[in-house]
Design an enzyme around this catalytic site. Structure first.
Site, PDB file in Angstrom:
ATOM      1  N   PRO A 274      46.535  32.118  12.059  1.00 46.33           N
ATOM      2  CA  PRO A 274      45.191  32.111  12.643  1.00 46.33           C
ATOM      3  C   PRO A 274      45.009  33.269  13.619  1.00 46.33           C
ATOM      4  CG  PRO A 274      46.564  30.555  13.808  1.00 46.33           C
ATOM      5  CD  PRO A 274      47.405  31.106  12.683  1.00 46.33           C
ATOM      6  N   TYR A 316      29.239  44.509  10.551  1.00 41.90           N
ATOM      7  CA  TYR A 316      29.052  43.343   9.670  1.00 41.90           C
ATOM      8  C   TYR A 316      27.700  42.668   9.870  1.00 41.90           C
ATOM      9  CZ  TYR A 316      34.202  43.490  10.137  1.00 41.90           C
ATOM     10  OH  TYR A 316      35.505  43.869  10.200  1.00 41.90           O
ATOM     11  N   CYS A 342      25.328  57.615  20.138  1.00 40.72           N
ATOM     12  CA  CYS A 342      24.295  58.353  19.396  1.00 40.72           C
ATOM     13  C   CYS A 342      24.296  57.976  17.925  1.00 40.72           C
ATOM     14  CB  CYS A 342      24.503  59.845  19.585  1.00 40.72           C
ATOM     15  SG  CYS A 342      24.406  60.249  21.322  1.00 40.72           S
TER      16      CYS A 342
HETATM   17  N1  LLP Z   1      46.298  36.887   7.827  1.00 37.50           N
HETATM   18  C1  LLP Z   1      45.908  37.947   7.085  1.00 37.50           C
HETATM   19  C2  LLP Z   1      46.749  38.400   5.982  1.00 37.50           C
HETATM   20  C3  LLP Z   1      44.683  38.582   7.371  1.00 37.50           C
HETATM   21  O1  LLP Z   1      44.290  39.614   6.622  1.00 37.50           O
HETATM   22  C4  LLP Z   1      43.878  38.112   8.443  1.00 37.50           C
HETATM   23  C5  LLP Z   1      42.626  38.773   8.771  1.00 37.50           C
HETATM   24  C6  LLP Z   1      44.355  37.023   9.197  1.00 37.50           C
HETATM   25  C7  LLP Z   1      45.568  36.426   8.849  1.00 37.50           C
HETATM   26  C8  LLP Z   1      43.592  36.454  10.348  1.00 37.50           C
HETATM   27  O2  LLP Z   1      42.363  35.965   9.963  1.00 37.50           O
HETATM   28  P1  LLP Z   1      41.447  35.136  10.975  1.00 37.50           P
HETATM   29  O3  LLP Z   1      42.154  33.840  11.290  1.00 37.50           O
HETATM   30  O4  LLP Z   1      41.252  35.944  12.202  1.00 37.50           O
HETATM   31  O5  LLP Z   1      40.205  34.935  10.218  1.00 37.50           O
HETATM   32  N2  LLP Z   1      37.307  42.387  11.479  1.00 37.50           N
HETATM   33  C9  LLP Z   1      36.747  41.232  10.828  1.00 37.50           C
HETATM   34  C10 LLP Z   1      37.798  40.246  10.389  1.00 37.50           C
HETATM   35  C11 LLP Z   1      38.837  40.859   9.482  1.00 37.50           C
HETATM   36  C12 LLP Z   1      39.930  39.900   9.117  1.00 37.50           C
HETATM   37  C13 LLP Z   1      41.057  40.598   8.469  1.00 37.50           C
HETATM   38  N3  LLP Z   1      42.175  39.770   8.144  1.00 37.50           N
HETATM   39  C14 LLP Z   1      35.723  40.604  11.777  1.00 37.50           C
HETATM   40  O6  LLP Z   1      35.499  41.142  12.860  1.00 37.50           O
HETATM   41  O7  LLP Z   1      35.102  39.610  11.435  1.00 37.50           O
END
Ligand code: LLP
Length: 419
Positions: A274, A316, A342
């Site tokens: 997570p 996004y 900018c």
């Molecule tokens: N494990 C892997 C292999 C991942 O690629 C990710 C996120 C996570 C765990 C953690 O995911 P989470 O629990 O945070 O959803 N920049 C984007 C989110 C990109 C997520 C990339 N991978 C945003 O700001 O929404």
């Protein structure tokens, strides 16, 4: 219990008025609540009590050393996706035996450092990577602990940029090719194949896709076991969403219950990665109003934080709630909150109804703890902002604001230009 709350019209982080922090260190800055971080980690971890599990906090969401250390202190491992994140995890004191290394493009030197450190496992994402890890381990006289990231072809029902478990996404090995990948990995002499992995996307607000992915993984593991290939670790990745506006993601306890129902008695250790759900709502970005202006069509509130500090809205189209740090009964205005960069895409919020704001006043951009600072850049030569951790009534600067010298530290003017 909320740790970002108004008391007499003033927004606090735990026991500290945010205004006081701004007066001490200037703006903008990221601000994290220690007690929220602890609570989020514990709730998530304890939700999986009852089966062997390991929570590998996903460093990419927020990789500040202090936050990593905090989760390490709570027994957490770390999910890393680069040599840099591995470095941070080790530096924060993480147990290498609780580090998992994911990512589609691991470089040789990154694989070497991870083998050297003795991490728990690699989540390999292609046939070529499996062979590469084997080759490097052989060269180093080691056996590399390996898990294979499977792409289960499931629609996570989230933003296309953060969907990862569909055939059209670059991640993992197609589930149909997975048995062949496992046969290869089990044959290779310098690998110790121990796990299976998937991560279908981020900001998931429904539990069904993850349960479906888990079912597909289980079927695959059963098939592998029939062929005599034993799997000990099942990694479901991260992805659980949070409330930014009005989303209603499952509570971690509900999310866990659904997973536990599927996996009880399956005889493997569950790994979870997570990120957002732990840190997202434990952090905010505090910024100061510089100017306001209006034309017939629009009212703009120009603040001192921009898309270089928090890219999610422009990248996004993400929603982040904006709160005035001092809340008063004033007339309201519909405004766009924009930054100093900018670029027309440099906005933090559009068309928001907010109390009328004056230059010098502070605003809080909520739910900015995940993918906020970690995605920030120096675009327009803006030093990256400070990060502050608050615990009760104490504040700790966990990253100093960069200065101009930091901006040019690695740059060189070749001699011939100085003639
Ligand atoms: N494990 C892997 C292999 C991942 O690629 C990710 C996120 C996570 C765990 C953690 O995911 P989470 O629990 O945070 O959803 N920049 C984007 C989110 C990109 C997520 C990339 N991978 C945003 O700001 O929404």
């Amino acid at each position: 219990m909320h740790y970002f709350e108004y008391k007499n019209g003033e927004l606090y982080c735990e026991g500290l008025p945010i205004r006081e922090i701004a007066e001490k260190i200037g703006t903008p800055f990221y601000l994290y609540s220690y007690n929220t971080l602890v609570r989020h980690f514990r709730v998530f971890d304890e939700a999986f009590d009852g089966i062997p599990h390991l929570i590998c906090y996903s460093a990419k969401a927020n990789s500040n050393l202090a936050l990593l250390r905090l989760f390490v202190n709570l027994g957490g491992g770390v999910d890393v996706v680069s040599g840099g994140e591995l470095y941070r995890a080790l530096k924060s004191g993480a147990d290498p035996k609780k580090i998992v290394f994911s990512g589609v493009g691991k470089k040789e030197e990154e694989i070497e450092s991870a083998l050297q450190a003795g991490i728990l496992l690699f989540n390999a994402e292609s046939f070529q990577e499996i062979e590469k890890i084997n080759e490097i381990a052989g060269r180093m006289g080691k056996k590399a602990p390996l898990s294979i990231r499977v792409n289960p072809d499931i629609d996570p029902k989230t933003h296309p940029y953060i969907s990862t478990g569909l055939k059209q996404n670059k991640f993992g090995i197609d589930i149909l090719q997975a048995p062949e990948a496992y046969r290869l990995a089990f044959r290779l002499p310098h690998l110790k194949v121990i796990g299976i992995d998937c991560h279908i996307g981020s900001q998931l607000v429904e539990v069904e896709p993850i349960v479906e992915a888990l079912r597909k993984l289980k079927t695959l593991v059963e098939r592998l076991r029939e062929e005599g290939m034993e799997i000990q670790y099942l990694d479901l990745g991260g992805g659980l969403g949070i409330t930014y506006e009005d989303e209603e993601p499952p509570h971690p306890v509900e999310y866990a219950a659904n997973i536990l129902d599927e996996i009880r008695g399956f005889d493997c250790t569950l790994i979870l990665e997570p990120g957002r759900v732990i840190v997202g709502n434990a952090g905010i970005l505090v910024s100061k109003v510089l100017y306001t202006k209006e034309n017939e069509e629009k009212r703009f509130v120009i603040v001192d934080a921009g898309m270089n500090d928090l890219v999610r809205p422009s990248y996004y189209g993400s929603y982040h709630q904006i709160l005035p740090v001092k809340e008063e009964m004033r007339k309201t205005r519909v405004v766009d909150i924009v930054g100093p960069i900018c670029e027309s895409s440099d906005f933090l919020a559009k068309g928001r109804t907010l109390q009328e704001l004056q230059p010098g006043e502070l605003v809080a951009v909520m739910s900015a703890g995940a993918y906020g600072f970690s995605m920030s850049t120096n675009y327009n030569s803006r030093p990256r902002v400070a990060e502050v951790l608050v615990r009760d009534t104490e504040m700790f600067i966990i990253r100093e604001r960069e200065d101009y010298e930091d901006l040019v530290r690695k740059e060189r003017i070749p001699d011939f230009l100085l003639m």
